[in-house]
Structure formats: structure tokens, C-alpha cells
Design a protein around this motif. Structure first.
Motif, PDB file in Angstrom:
ATOM      1  N   THR A  77       0.856  -1.182   0.000  1.00 30.65           N
ATOM      2  CA  THR A  77       0.000   0.000   0.000  1.00 30.65           C
ATOM      3  C   THR A  77       0.895   1.236   0.000  1.00 30.65           C
ATOM      4  OG1 THR A  77      -0.118   0.371   2.384  1.00 30.65           O
ATOM      5  CG2 THR A  77      -1.621  -1.266   1.460  1.00 30.65           C
ATOM      6  N   ASP A  78       0.284   2.399  -0.123  1.00 30.30           N
ATOM      7  CA  ASP A  78       1.043   3.642  -0.126  1.00 30.30           C
ATOM      8  C   ASP A  78       0.861   4.409   1.178  1.00 30.30           C
ATOM      9  OD1 ASP A  78      -1.599   4.079  -0.615  1.00 30.30           O
ATOM     10  OD2 ASP A  78      -1.318   5.450  -2.291  1.00 30.30           O
ATOM     11  N   ARG A  79       0.366   3.726   2.228  1.00 35.38           N
ATOM     12  CA  ARG A  79       0.153   4.369   3.523  1.00 35.38           C
ATOM     13  C   ARG A  79       0.757   3.510   4.631  1.00 35.38           C
ATOM     14  NH1 ARG A  79      -6.315   5.655   2.700  1.00 35.38           N
ATOM     15  NH2 ARG A  79      -6.090   6.990   0.842  1.00 35.38           N
ATOM     16  N   PRO A  80       1.315   4.157   5.664  1.00 35.60           N
ATOM     17  CA  PRO A  80       1.959   3.403   6.748  1.00 35.60           C
ATOM     18  C   PRO A  80       1.017   2.465   7.487  1.00 35.60           C
ATOM     19  CG  PRO A  80       2.593   5.724   6.831  1.00 35.60           C
ATOM     20  CD  PRO A  80       1.482   5.620   5.825  1.00 35.60           C
ATOM     21  N   ASP A  81      -0.279   2.801   7.524  1.00 37.24           N
ATOM     22  CA  ASP A  81      -1.210   1.963   8.283  1.00 37.24           C
ATOM     23  C   ASP A  81      -1.703   0.752   7.500  1.00 37.24           C
ATOM     24  OD1 ASP A  81      -2.843   3.159   6.435  1.00 37.24           O
ATOM     25  OD2 ASP A  81      -4.253   4.023   7.893  1.00 37.24           O
ATOM     26  N   GLY A  82      -1.210   0.593   6.265  1.00 37.57           N
ATOM     27  CA  GLY A  82      -1.585  -0.581   5.476  1.00 37.57           C
ATOM     28  C   GLY A  82      -2.856  -0.436   4.680  1.00 37.57           C
ATOM     29  N   THR A  83      -3.493   0.752   4.714  1.00 40.74           N
ATOM     30  CA  THR A  83      -4.693   0.972   3.911  1.00 40.74           C
ATOM     31  C   THR A  83      -4.302   1.538   2.548  1.00 40.74           C
ATOM     32  OG1 THR A  83      -4.985   3.215   4.787  1.00 40.74           O
ATOM     33  CG2 THR A  83      -6.054   1.404   5.974  1.00 40.74           C
ATOM     34  N   GLY A  84      -5.298   1.651   1.677  1.00 37.62           N
ATOM     35  CA  GLY A  84      -5.040   2.201   0.350  1.00 37.62           C
ATOM     36  C   GLY A  84      -4.284   1.228  -0.525  1.00 37.62           C
ATOM     37  N   GLY A  85      -3.593   1.748  -1.516  1.00 36.78           N
ATOM     38  CA  GLY A  85      -2.752   0.942  -2.375  1.00 36.78           C
ATOM     39  C   GLY A  85      -3.471  -0.198  -3.062  1.00 36.78           C
ATOM     40  N   LEU A  86      -2.778  -1.317  -3.202  1.00 36.23           N
ATOM     41  CA  LEU A  86      -3.317  -2.472  -3.917  1.00 36.23           C
ATOM     42  C   LEU A  86      -4.548  -3.042  -3.231  1.00 36.23           C
ATOM     43  CD1 LEU A  86      -3.031  -4.472  -6.241  1.00 36.23           C
ATOM     44  CD2 LEU A  86      -1.458  -5.799  -4.815  1.00 36.23           C
ATOM     45  N   ARG A  87      -4.560  -3.065  -1.922  1.00 37.26           N
ATOM     46  CA  ARG A  87      -5.702  -3.627  -1.203  1.00 37.26           C
ATOM     47  C   ARG A  87      -6.980  -2.840  -1.524  1.00 37.26           C
ATOM     48  NH1 ARG A  87      -5.942  -7.008   3.143  1.00 37.26           N
ATOM     49  NH2 ARG A  87      -3.707  -6.751   3.593  1.00 37.26           N
ATOM     50  N   TYR A  88      -6.866  -1.518  -1.609  1.00 38.62           N
ATOM     51  CA  TYR A  88      -8.028  -0.684  -1.927  1.00 38.62           C
ATOM     52  C   TYR A  88      -8.606  -1.044  -3.292  1.00 38.62           C
ATOM     53  CZ  TYR A  88     -10.559   3.449  -3.556  1.00 38.62           C
ATOM     54  OH  TYR A  88     -11.501   4.297  -4.093  1.00 38.62           O
ATOM     55  N   TRP A  89      -7.726  -1.223  -4.283  1.00 40.28           N
ATOM     56  CA  TRP A  89      -8.212  -1.515  -5.631  1.00 40.28           C
ATOM     57  C   TRP A  89      -8.723  -2.937  -5.757  1.00 40.28           C
ATOM     58  CZ3 TRP A  89      -9.491   2.124  -8.848  1.00 40.28           C
ATOM     59  CH2 TRP A  89      -8.929   3.394  -8.677  1.00 40.28           C
ATOM     60  N   VAL A  90      -8.156  -3.842  -4.990  1.00 41.21           N
ATOM     61  CA  VAL A  90      -8.703  -5.203  -4.956  1.00 41.21           C
ATOM     62  C   VAL A  90     -10.124  -5.178  -4.408  1.00 41.21           C
ATOM     63  CG1 VAL A  90      -8.513  -7.447  -3.803  1.00 41.21           C
ATOM     64  CG2 VAL A  90      -6.490  -6.395  -4.827  1.00 41.21           C
ATOM     65  N   ASP A  91     -10.341  -4.388  -3.359  1.00 44.11           N
ATOM     66  CA  ASP A  91     -11.687  -4.264  -2.785  1.00 44.11           C
ATOM     67  C   ASP A  91     -12.661  -3.670  -3.805  1.00 44.11           C
ATOM     68  OD1 ASP A  91     -10.672  -5.274  -0.459  1.00 44.11           O
ATOM     69  OD2 ASP A  91     -10.503  -3.331   0.558  1.00 44.11           O
ATOM     70  N   ARG A  92     -12.194  -2.699  -4.583  1.00 38.19           N
ATOM     71  CA  ARG A  92     -13.060  -2.090  -5.592  1.00 38.19           C
ATOM     72  C   ARG A  92     -13.411  -3.090  -6.698  1.00 38.19           C
ATOM     73  NH1 ARG A  92     -12.260   3.864  -7.685  1.00 38.19           N
ATOM     74  NH2 ARG A  92     -14.400   3.323  -8.269  1.00 38.19           N
ATOM     75  N   MET A  93     -12.476  -3.957  -7.020  1.00 36.38           N
ATOM     76  CA  MET A  93     -12.736  -4.952  -8.066  1.00 36.38           C
ATOM     77  C   MET A  93     -13.774  -5.967  -7.604  1.00 36.38           C
ATOM     78  SD  MET A  93      -8.894  -5.618  -9.593  1.00 36.38           S
ATOM     79  CE  MET A  93      -9.432  -6.745 -10.857  1.00 36.38           C
ATOM     80  N   ALA A  94     -13.805  -6.245  -6.315  1.00 35.62           N
ATOM     81  CA  ALA A  94     -14.796  -7.198  -5.802  1.00 35.62           C
ATOM     82  C   ALA A  94     -16.211  -6.691  -6.034  1.00 35.62           C
ATOM     83  CB  ALA A  94     -14.556  -7.451  -4.318  1.00 35.62           C
ATOM     84  N   ASP A  95     -16.373  -5.377  -6.027  1.00 36.24           N
ATOM     85  CA  ASP A  95     -17.701  -4.788  -6.221  1.00 36.24           C
ATOM     86  C   ASP A  95     -17.955  -4.322  -7.648  1.00 36.24           C
ATOM     87  OD1 ASP A  95     -18.273  -5.062  -3.483  1.00 36.24           O
ATOM     88  OD2 ASP A  95     -17.250  -3.165  -3.030  1.00 36.24           O
ATOM     89  N   GLY A  96     -16.886  -4.077  -8.415  1.00 32.93           N
ATOM     90  CA  GLY A  96     -17.067  -3.463  -9.730  1.00 32.93           C
ATOM     91  C   GLY A  96     -16.804  -4.362 -10.913  1.00 32.93           C
ATOM     92  N   ALA A  97     -16.607  -5.663 -10.681  1.00 34.01           N
ATOM     93  CA  ALA A  97     -16.280  -6.574 -11.778  1.00 34.01           C
ATOM     94  C   ALA A  97     -17.435  -6.715 -12.770  1.00 34.01           C
ATOM     95  CB  ALA A  97     -15.893  -7.939 -11.235  1.00 34.01           C
ATOM     96  N   ALA A  98     -17.088  -6.932 -14.021  1.00 37.33           N
ATOM     97  CA  ALA A  98     -18.099  -7.069 -15.072  1.00 37.33           C
ATOM     98  C   ALA A  98     -18.873  -8.379 -14.933  1.00 37.33           C
ATOM     99  CB  ALA A  98     -17.439  -6.987 -16.444  1.00 37.33           C
ATOM    100  N   PHE A  99     -18.215  -9.433 -14.448  1.00 33.95           N
ATOM    101  CA  PHE A  99     -18.847 -10.743 -14.348  1.00 33.95           C
ATOM    102  C   PHE A  99     -18.849 -11.212 -12.890  1.00 33.95           C
ATOM    103  CE2 PHE A  99     -16.949 -10.540 -18.614  1.00 33.95           C
ATOM    104  CZ  PHE A  99     -18.084 -10.723 -19.378  1.00 33.95           C
ATOM    105  N   GLN A 100     -19.898 -11.881 -12.498  1.00 37.99           N
ATOM    106  CA  GLN A 100     -20.032 -12.345 -11.123  1.00 37.99           C
ATOM    107  C   GLN A 100     -18.935 -13.343 -10.758  1.00 37.99           C
ATOM    108  OE1 GLN A 100     -22.258 -11.079  -8.915  1.00 37.99           O
ATOM    109  NE2 GLN A 100     -21.099 -12.234  -7.392  1.00 37.99           N
ATOM    110  N   LEU A 101     -18.544 -14.172 -11.724  1.00 37.12           N
ATOM    111  CA  LEU A 101     -17.495 -15.155 -11.458  1.00 37.12           C
ATOM    112  C   LEU A 101     -16.196 -14.454 -11.061  1.00 37.12           C
ATOM    113  CD1 LEU A 101     -16.651 -18.135 -11.497  1.00 37.12           C
ATOM    114  CD2 LEU A 101     -16.024 -17.846 -13.904  1.00 37.12           C
ATOM    115  N   HIS A 102     -15.888 -13.370 -11.757  1.00 35.26           N
ATOM    116  CA  HIS A 102     -14.693 -12.591 -11.442  1.00 35.26           C
ATOM    117  C   HIS A 102     -14.805 -11.979 -10.045  1.00 35.26           C
ATOM    118  CE1 HIS A 102     -11.559  -9.491 -13.154  1.00 35.26           C
ATOM    119  NE2 HIS A 102     -11.124 -10.125 -12.089  1.00 35.26           N
ATOM    120  N   SER A 103     -15.961 -11.423  -9.748  1.00 36.71           N
ATOM    121  CA  SER A 103     -16.206 -10.826  -8.435  1.00 36.71           C
ATOM    122  C   SER A 103     -16.084 -11.861  -7.325  1.00 36.71           C
ATOM    123  CB  SER A 103     -17.597 -10.183  -8.409  1.00 36.71           C
ATOM    124  OG  SER A 103     -17.877  -9.630  -7.149  1.00 36.71           O
TER     125      SER A 103
END
Length: 214
Positions: A77-103
Motif C-alpha cells: 500500500t502507499d500508507r503506513p497503516d496498510g490501507t489504500g494501495g493495492l488492497r483498496y483496488w482489490v476491494d473495488r474490483m470485488a464490487d465493480g467486476a463485469a462478471f459475477q465469477l470474477h467478483s
């Protein structure tokens, strides 16, 4: 009043704000050295097409390198507390994926095992950046970049504020690098190809694998 970001200030921040600045500078210098060797040894590469391909490949490689800087280990991540960064975008992909299988895959496999997948993502992006900057193994780097961009395209398809065509254009660019063998334009792949053409071992398995990558 804070300064409005612009390409110049972003470039300065990119070059001065990273702990891996010296690694990037070595890559950039190496890329220029490789280009210079090609220009000296191969007059056929002294043309606008190869020079343009070299410049475009270099800057797309810089983009991949820059994108790896905000997902550095050990937190990815890009923050000392471990938030943001790659984890943030992974979380967004779980909700924003085009296909349910991907989500579902993101939700049930990737998120619970984030620290297993994160190093793979980081290492892949670093490799793609190095490949394009130096023009080495660009076939592989281009295909990996296209695969990463496909994941972003489909994973963020319904994410708020994202334009899916952005990632689709990146897919096209990466595939063009791979298909047209952009590393042969003032890159390391041109040196590899010249070496393989000059050696009697070019039909051996290691040389064939090297030729396939280059």
C-alpha cells in the motif's frame, strides 16, 4: 493554496519521491546504453520508426514502473497503516467486476489470501516495467501487461469514476508491443536476436526459448 498538479510536477515527484529512484535511473541509463549499442552496430535501426518505437515503449514502461511504487512490499500500500494501495483496488474490483465469477474469485480467493497474491502482482508489474524500459523479453512483457490490463478492464468495469476504455486502450498498446516485437527497436531483444543469428547454437532449446521471448 496548493499547487495544481501537472505533467511536470508529477514527473518531478516520480523522479524524486521514490526510494527506488536509483534503480529507475539505472534502468533508464541501461536503456540508453542498449539503444546506443544498437545504433552503432545496426545501421538499419537508424530510422524514425525504430526511434519512435523506442521512445513510446520507454514511456509505457515508465508508467508500469510508476504504478508499482504505490504497492511496495511489505504492506503493498502507499500508507503506513496498510490501507489504500493495492488492497483498496482489490476491494473495488470485488464490487465493480463485469462478471459475477470474477467478483466471486476476488471476494472468496484473492481478498482472504491477499498477501499471497500481492507479491505476484507487484513482481509482475516490476517485470513489465523493466521489460519495456530496456526492450528485453518484450513479447513476454507485452503479453503480461495485456493480461494485467484485461484484469483491470473487467475488474473495474462497473467501478464508479472509472472509464473501461482506459484499460482497453492499454490492452491494445501492450499487444501491439508484443505482436510487433517492439524490443527489436533499439532494445535488448535486438541484441539477443543478433547474438542468436551469429551463434551456431541457435537451434538448441535454451536459444529457442530465448528467441521466443525476444
Amino acid at each position: 493554496m496548493p499547487m495544481r498538479p501537472n505533467p511536470i510536477s508529477d514527473a518531478v515527484q516520480f523522479l524524486t519521491g521514490s526510494a527506488l529512484l536509483y534503480v529507475f535511473l539505472l534502468l533508464a541509463i541501461g536503456s540508453l546504453v542498449i539503444a546506443g549499442i544498437n545504433l552503432l552496430r545496426d545501421p538499419a535501426q537508424r530510422n524514425l520508426r525504430d526511434l519512435s518505437t523506442f521512445v513510446l515503449r520507454f514511456f509505457i514502461g515508465c508508467m508500469w514502473w510508476q504504478q508499482s511504487l504505490w504497492k511496495l512490499p511489505p504492506t503493498y500500500t502507499d500508507r503506513p497503516d496498510g490501507t489504500g494501495g493495492l488492497r483498496y483496488w482489490v476491494d473495488r474490483m470485488a464490487d465493480g467486476a463485469a462478471f459475477q465469477l470474477h467478483s466471486d474469485f476476488i471476494h472468496y480467493v484473492v481478498q482472504p489470501h491477499f498477501l499471497l497474491f500481492a507479491p505476484i502482482v507487484y513482481a509482475t508489474e516490476v517485470f513489465i516495467g523493466m521489460s519495456l524500459i530496456t526492450g528485453t523479453a518484450v513479447r513476454l512483457g507485452g503479453l503480461l501487461g495485456a493480461a494485467m490490463a484485461i484484469n483491470l478492464w473487467l475488474g473495474l468495469y462497473h467501478a464508479h469514476g472509472e472509464w473501461p476504455w482506459t484499460y482497453f486502450f492499454l490492452i491494445v498498446i501492450q499487444l501491439m508491443f508484443a505482436v510487433h516485437r517492439a524490443g527489436l527497436s533499439l532494445g535488448g531483444d535486438a541484441l539477443i536476436a543478433r547474438y542468436l543469428n551469429a551463434t551456431s547454437r541457435r537451434h538448441e532449446v535454451p536459444s529457442r526459448i530465448l528467441a521466443l521471448l525476444a
